[in-house]
Design a protein around this motif. Structure first.
Motif, PDB file in Angstrom:
ATOM      1  N   ASN A 142       8.888 -26.741  19.461  1.00 62.79           N
ATOM      2  CA  ASN A 142       9.544 -27.928  18.811  1.00 62.79           C
ATOM      3  C   ASN A 142       9.078 -29.403  19.366  1.00 62.79           C
ATOM      4  O   ASN A 142       9.922 -30.146  20.334  1.00 62.79           O
ATOM      5  CB  ASN A 142      11.016 -27.854  19.126  1.00 62.79           C
ATOM      6  CG  ASN A 142      11.345 -26.527  18.112  1.00 62.79           C
ATOM      7  OD1 ASN A 142      11.461 -26.315  17.306  1.00 62.79           O
ATOM      8  ND2 ASN A 142      12.202 -25.617  19.151  1.00 62.79           N
ATOM      9  N   PRO A 143       7.894 -29.744  19.020  1.00 63.91           N
ATOM     10  CA  PRO A 143       7.354 -31.095  19.743  1.00 63.91           C
ATOM     11  C   PRO A 143       7.807 -32.285  19.325  1.00 63.91           C
ATOM     12  O   PRO A 143       7.687 -33.413  19.878  1.00 63.91           O
ATOM     13  CB  PRO A 143       5.807 -31.098  19.321  1.00 63.91           C
ATOM     14  CG  PRO A 143       5.778 -30.275  17.928  1.00 63.91           C
ATOM     15  CD  PRO A 143       6.890 -29.087  18.094  1.00 63.91           C
ATOM     16  N   LEU A 144       8.789 -32.288  18.274  1.00 64.77           N
ATOM     17  CA  LEU A 144       9.533 -33.542  17.676  1.00 64.77           C
ATOM     18  C   LEU A 144      11.069 -33.617  18.030  1.00 64.77           C
ATOM     19  O   LEU A 144      11.477 -34.733  18.103  1.00 64.77           O
ATOM     20  CB  LEU A 144       9.238 -33.763  16.315  1.00 64.77           C
ATOM     21  CG  LEU A 144       8.058 -33.467  15.641  1.00 64.77           C
ATOM     22  CD1 LEU A 144       8.222 -33.631  13.957  1.00 64.77           C
ATOM     23  CD2 LEU A 144       7.212 -34.567  15.984  1.00 64.77           C
ATOM     24  N   ALA A 156       3.606 -39.930  10.446  1.00 66.56           N
ATOM     25  CA  ALA A 156       2.499 -38.948  10.783  1.00 66.56           C
ATOM     26  C   ALA A 156       3.275 -37.312  10.768  1.00 66.56           C
ATOM     27  O   ALA A 156       2.538 -36.519  10.509  1.00 66.56           O
ATOM     28  CB  ALA A 156       1.780 -39.188  12.073  1.00 66.56           C
ATOM     29  N   SER A 157       4.478 -37.230  10.860  1.00 67.20           N
ATOM     30  CA  SER A 157       5.191 -35.876  11.046  1.00 67.20           C
ATOM     31  C   SER A 157       5.881 -35.801   9.693  1.00 67.20           C
ATOM     32  O   SER A 157       6.707 -34.591   9.850  1.00 67.20           O
ATOM     33  CB  SER A 157       6.190 -36.086  12.220  1.00 67.20           C
ATOM     34  OG  SER A 157       7.273 -36.926  12.180  1.00 67.20           O
ATOM     35  N   MET A 158       5.680 -36.231   8.856  1.00 68.83           N
ATOM     36  CA  MET A 158       6.613 -36.137   7.471  1.00 68.83           C
ATOM     37  C   MET A 158       6.174 -34.460   6.987  1.00 68.83           C
ATOM     38  O   MET A 158       5.031 -34.089   6.934  1.00 68.83           O
ATOM     39  CB  MET A 158       5.992 -36.971   6.311  1.00 68.83           C
ATOM     40  CG  MET A 158       6.398 -38.226   6.596  1.00 68.83           C
ATOM     41  SD  MET A 158       8.427 -38.415   6.361  1.00 68.83           S
ATOM     42  CE  MET A 158       8.583 -38.127   4.696  1.00 68.83           C
ATOM     43  N   GLY A 159       7.264 -33.979   6.800  1.00 68.15           N
ATOM     44  CA  GLY A 159       7.192 -32.710   6.522  1.00 68.15           C
ATOM     45  C   GLY A 159       6.859 -31.492   7.272  1.00 68.15           C
ATOM     46  O   GLY A 159       7.083 -30.341   7.202  1.00 68.15           O
ATOM     47  N   SER A 160       6.959 -31.987   8.725  1.00 67.34           N
ATOM     48  CA  SER A 160       6.773 -31.168   9.823  1.00 67.34           C
ATOM     49  C   SER A 160       8.113 -30.618  10.326  1.00 67.34           C
ATOM     50  O   SER A 160       8.924 -31.132  10.054  1.00 67.34           O
ATOM     51  CB  SER A 160       5.887 -31.863  11.015  1.00 67.34           C
ATOM     52  OG  SER A 160       4.851 -32.361  10.767  1.00 67.34           O
ATOM     53  N   PRO A 161       7.893 -29.229  10.989  1.00 65.27           N
ATOM     54  CA  PRO A 161       9.230 -28.956  11.463  1.00 65.27           C
ATOM     55  C   PRO A 161       9.778 -29.496  12.689  1.00 65.27           C
ATOM     56  O   PRO A 161       9.190 -30.367  13.601  1.00 65.27           O
ATOM     57  CB  PRO A 161       8.800 -27.514  11.983  1.00 65.27           C
ATOM     58  CG  PRO A 161       7.461 -27.195  11.440  1.00 65.27           C
ATOM     59  CD  PRO A 161       6.857 -28.616  11.248  1.00 65.27           C
TER      60      PRO A 161
END
Length: 308
Positions: free
Chosen positions: A87-89, A168-173
């Motif tokens: 879970n990098p975000l 840059a993280s749009m759509g990412s978990p």
């Protein structure tokens, strides 16, 4: 009609002011069995306190990394939880037992919070702990269980979450698909930034839009075990749906520290044989955490299933 209004029609809504009306008990049971989650309205926690708590959480999670790392705890998912490969975000702070003044004091002292921030945390913790126990009691009553005091003394855990979303993280978990380990969770969502998704009975994920002033309730693994499979431990996840920081606050009713839990007699009969062996929550939590490192956390509950 806005997205939040539409969501309040999709996700079942439970009005706390309507109890002890029989129709509200029926709605609570149906939502908990079919969805494993619902939106709570008229919950008695002041909106002003919710707003203050969000501000406190944001300020703590904006502290320098070295200061955040000072907040440590020996238990998984407590203390400071930094971003990870899985879970990098996501990052968070966790407190194991809100009912313990020592735990809350230690948490606040490690982060050197102000007296006002400490007061807000203590008020919010007390309010949500009382609410999570009240909901647990009403769930038991909705199933016809006589002992509605079964969760007395169970720890209330606390987690303050931050999702570092960007273009840059749009759509990412933001947080991987999972079920919660405990009995039930009260979630104060970010009223501006969505991303929470829950799985419906058809196996499809449904986006949960923010509904300001409400709270989102979801049931975990312990609810499914205690209810002998009647209550549903909803699978959920968070995805980046906006290029903006997202903050949420979760209060968990977990399970007894040392006592093994099993379904009460009222929920076990010839048509509903016992589904799970008795087990202790902390043991289960540790086992699930170990499986999570192997990306197999969803198998934890299956290991406790009694063969049919």
């Amino acid at each position: 009609m806005g997205a939040g209004d539409e969501d309040c029609k999709t996700i079942p809504a439970i009005n706390l002011q309507n109890f002890p009306d029989e129709e509200e008990y029926r709605k609570l049971r149906e939502a908990s069995e079919t969805w494993g989650c619902f939106r709570l309205v008229n919950h008695r926690i002041p909106v002003a306190l919710m707003s203050e708590m969000k501000c406190v959480v944001k300020s703590m999670l904006e502290l320098p990394l070295e200061m955040k790392k000072q907040n440590k705890d020996s238990l998984a998912f407590t203390g400071y939880i930094p971003p990870s490969k899985l879970n990098p975000l996501f990052e968070a702070f966790g407190i194991y037992d809100l009912a313990s003044p020592q735990a809350v004091h230690g948490f606040c002292s490690q982060l050197d919070v102000t007296s006002h921030q400490r007061e807000v945390i203590e008020k919010y913790a007390q309010a949500t702990c009382e609410l999570v126990v009240d909901i647990g009691k009403k769930l038991a009553e909705s199933l016809g269980v006589a002992n509605t005091d079964f969760h007395k003394g169970w720890p209330c855990q606390f987690r303050m979450n931050k999702y570092n979303f960007s273009p840059a993280s749009m759509g990412s978990p933001g947080l991987q698909e999972h079920t919660d380990s405990g009995f039930l969770t009260i979630l104060q969502e970010d009223e501006d930034v969505g991303g929470l998704e829950v799985m419906n009975k058809f196996g499809a994920f449904v986006l949960v839009h923010p509904c300001p002033g409400t709270l989102f309730i979801n049931l975990g693994d312990f609810a499914q075990v205690w209810s002998n499979g009647r209550l549903h431990n909803v699978r959920h996840r968070v995805k980046c749906s906006a290029a903006s920081i997202r903050v949420s606050i979760a209060t968990f009713l977990s399970g007894p520290k040392e006592e093994a839990i099993e379904a009460p007699p009222e929920l076990v009969d010839s048509d509903h044989p016992r589904l799970y062996v008795p087990f202790v929550y902390d043991d289960y939590r540790v086992s699930k955490f170990k499986l999570l490192k192997k990306l197999q956390a969803d198998k934890a509950l299956a290991l406790l299933r009694i063969p049919s």
